[in-house]
Design an enzyme around this catalytic site. Structure first.
Site, PDB file in Angstrom:
ATOM      1  N   PRO A 180       0.821  -1.307   0.126  1.00 46.91           N
ATOM      2  CA  PRO A 180      -0.072   0.048   0.034  1.00 46.91           C
ATOM      3  C   PRO A 180       0.936   1.307  -0.029  1.00 46.91           C
ATOM      4  CG  PRO A 180      -1.059  -1.650   1.625  1.00 46.91           C
ATOM      5  CD  PRO A 180       0.318  -2.291   1.127  1.00 46.91           C
TER       6      PRO A 180
ATOM      7  N   THR B 155      -2.294  -9.398  -8.560  1.00 44.82           N
ATOM      8  CA  THR B 155      -3.146 -10.049  -9.606  1.00 44.82           C
ATOM      9  C   THR B 155      -3.355 -11.587  -9.247  1.00 44.82           C
ATOM     10  OG1 THR B 155      -2.142  -9.009 -11.305  1.00 44.82           O
ATOM     11  CG2 THR B 155      -3.033 -11.026 -12.141  1.00 44.82           C
TER      12      THR B 155
ATOM     13  N   LEU C  40      12.310 -10.011 -17.584  1.00 43.26           N
ATOM     14  CA  LEU C  40      11.618 -11.191 -18.177  1.00 43.26           C
ATOM     15  C   LEU C  40      10.118 -10.719 -18.474  1.00 43.26           C
ATOM     16  CD1 LEU C  40      11.450 -13.695 -19.921  1.00 43.26           C
ATOM     17  CD2 LEU C  40      10.932 -14.800 -17.801  1.00 43.26           C
ATOM     18  N   GLU C  41       9.636 -10.195 -17.154  1.00 41.05           N
ATOM     19  CA  GLU C  41       8.395  -9.581 -17.141  1.00 41.05           C
ATOM     20  C   GLU C  41       8.330  -8.564 -18.143  1.00 41.05           C
ATOM     21  OE1 GLU C  41       5.204  -7.752 -13.734  1.00 41.05           O
ATOM     22  OE2 GLU C  41       7.180  -8.158 -13.207  1.00 41.05           O
TER      23      GLU C  41
ATOM     24  N   GLY D 278     -15.586   6.303 -34.082  1.00 35.78           N
ATOM     25  CA  GLY D 278     -16.156   7.309 -33.676  1.00 35.78           C
ATOM     26  C   GLY D 278     -17.243   7.031 -32.450  1.00 35.78           C
TER      27      GLY D 278
ATOM     28  N   ALA E 209       3.848  -3.361 -13.670  1.00 43.22           N
ATOM     29  CA  ALA E 209       5.060  -3.820 -14.125  1.00 43.22           C
ATOM     30  C   ALA E 209       6.183  -2.730 -14.128  1.00 43.22           C
ATOM     31  CB  ALA E 209       5.301  -4.641 -15.279  1.00 43.22           C
TER      32      ALA E 209
ATOM     33  N   THR F  36       5.931   1.657 -13.958  1.00 40.95           N
ATOM     34  CA  THR F  36       5.254   2.871 -14.878  1.00 40.95           C
ATOM     35  C   THR F  36       6.265   3.213 -15.910  1.00 40.95           C
ATOM     36  OG1 THR F  36       6.257   4.563 -13.147  1.00 40.95           O
ATOM     37  CG2 THR F  36       3.908   3.584 -12.665  1.00 40.95           C
TER      38      THR F  36
END
Length: 383
Positions: free
Chosen positions: A125, A155, A239-240, A337, A361, A363
């Site tokens: 956090p 995740t 790798l990520e 549109g 992963a 910013t």
């Protein structure tokens, strides 16, 4: 840049995604998770463990096969790709590289078989990019360990059967030495997860919080060595970011496909949209982003396979490909549109999902810091 075998694999994955996943994307988005039956079927079809050792249910193929799966999955549904990304690209690979035989049998085999999901518990956090300063700690207690702390933006947290928890066990703040990765089962006393987050992006992949209140684990639940976990984490980040490039390419390709299809049929003022130069400019820029991203991620997957250092290049790929995907998603909405704003069309979902990859992963700002720092370090002295 692909072998004949890898191209055959690509064709197989494309057909599977279009036949089995595309029809249920809306259902997954509404449910906030992929169906367990889908993951199991993907495991049974050999899609999940293509690059893993055969003795654990893998296909023994190249790492490129995993990258191809990432691109083709993201092309159809980036949320499903995010869940598989954690299960396979991160957790499974950590287990393959650093797990004991018992850990591989208990955790890796069901991951590759699609009968289990997992989470990487890193972000906290107080900040996500400051990964070497966790407040989550593990302390030795008798013949085991006790873990206390909390993680967020995790995740698969709502559906994970086990969690790879990174905690500080010794050493100084902001130092790689002294971090340990613990494998914690969902039913461990003291471990709990919060309700799934209501997210802007990747809505078919569940995300939530993980709380650890005096969670006791034994030595055999440590991944690799004590105090070496942060090194594994840093090793995995490169790798990520390479696989992020694959995912971004898939999203951008989906945007391009939709834009080309729609503009080729839609007529405005007596002409098809595709005949207007402003539309052609958008298509050309989207196509350029897709091709540049794909060429670079192919190159870096091969570099990783060869054991090369790709830290700077992976940051470049992650930054460029995420910006290309965001641009492509913005332009496909513009080309469609009013229809681009309707949830019944995939453009709106692509627009939301692309944005995630400028944040997850690491910013875009963090990627620029990495690129600049390494560029200065590698610069030759001026004469």
């Amino acid at each position: 840049m692909l072998t004949d075998e890898e191209r055959q694999w690509q064709d197989t994955v494309q057909r599977y995604m279009d036949r089995n996943v595309r029809p249920i994307v809306a259902e997954m988005e509404k449910a906030g998770r992929p169906p367990a039956a889908l993951l199991k079927d993907m495991g049974e079809q050999g899609l999940l463990g293509s690059f893993a050792p055969e003795e654990y249910g893998g296909g023994g193929g190249s790492l490129m096969t995993r990258a191809i799966l990432a691109e083709e999955t993201a092309r159809v549904d980036a949320g499903l790709d995010a869940t598989l990304f954690v299960n396979i690209s991160l957790v499974a690979r950590h287990l393959i590289r650093h797990g004991t035989e018992a850990q591989k049998r208990k955790y890796l085999v069901p991951l590759l078989g699609g009968t289990a999901s997992a989470s990487i518990c890193l972000t906290e956090p107080h900040g996500g990019s400051n990964a070497l300063s966790p407040k989550t700690v593990g302390r030795r207690d008798g013949d085991g360990w006790v873990i206390n702390g909390s993680k967020t933006f995790i995740t698969n947290a709502p559906i994970a059967d086990f969690f790879m928890v990174f905690a500080r066990t010794s050493g100084e703040d902001r130092r790689a030495h002294g971090g340990t990765c613990f494998i914690v089962d969902r039913d461990a006393t003291g471990l709990s997860t919060g309700k799934p987050f209501d997210k802007l992006s990747l809505r078919s992949s569940p995300t939530g919080e993980v709380f650890l209140d005096n969670v006791r684990v034994s030595d055999d639940q440590i991944l690799g060595e004590v105090d070496k976990g942060f090194y594994y984490m840093l090793e995995g980040l490169d790798l990520e970011r390479v696989f992020e490039g694959a995912s971004n390419t898939g999203i951008a390709q989906a945007c391009l496909d939709l834009a080309v299809s729609y503009s080729s049929e839609r007529e405005v003022f007596g002409q098809r949209l595709s005949e207007y130069q402003m539309t052609q400019d958008k298509i050309a820029r989207m196509a350029m982003g897709v091709e540049m991203s794909r060429v670079m991620f192919y190159h870096l997957v091969r570099a990783v396979e060869n054991g090369e250092d790709v830290t700077r290049a992976a940051a470049v790929l992650k930054l460029y490909s995420s910006e290309a995907a965001v641009e492509a998603s913005r332009e496909v909405v513009q080309i469609l549109g009013g229809y681009g704003l309707m949830e019944e069309y995939p453009a709106a979902r692509l627009y939301r999902d692309a944005k995630h990859h400028e944040i997850g992963a690491g910013t875009s700002e963090i990627q620029k810091i990495i690129i600049a720092k390494q560029t200065y370090e590698k610069a030759r002295p001026a004469h």
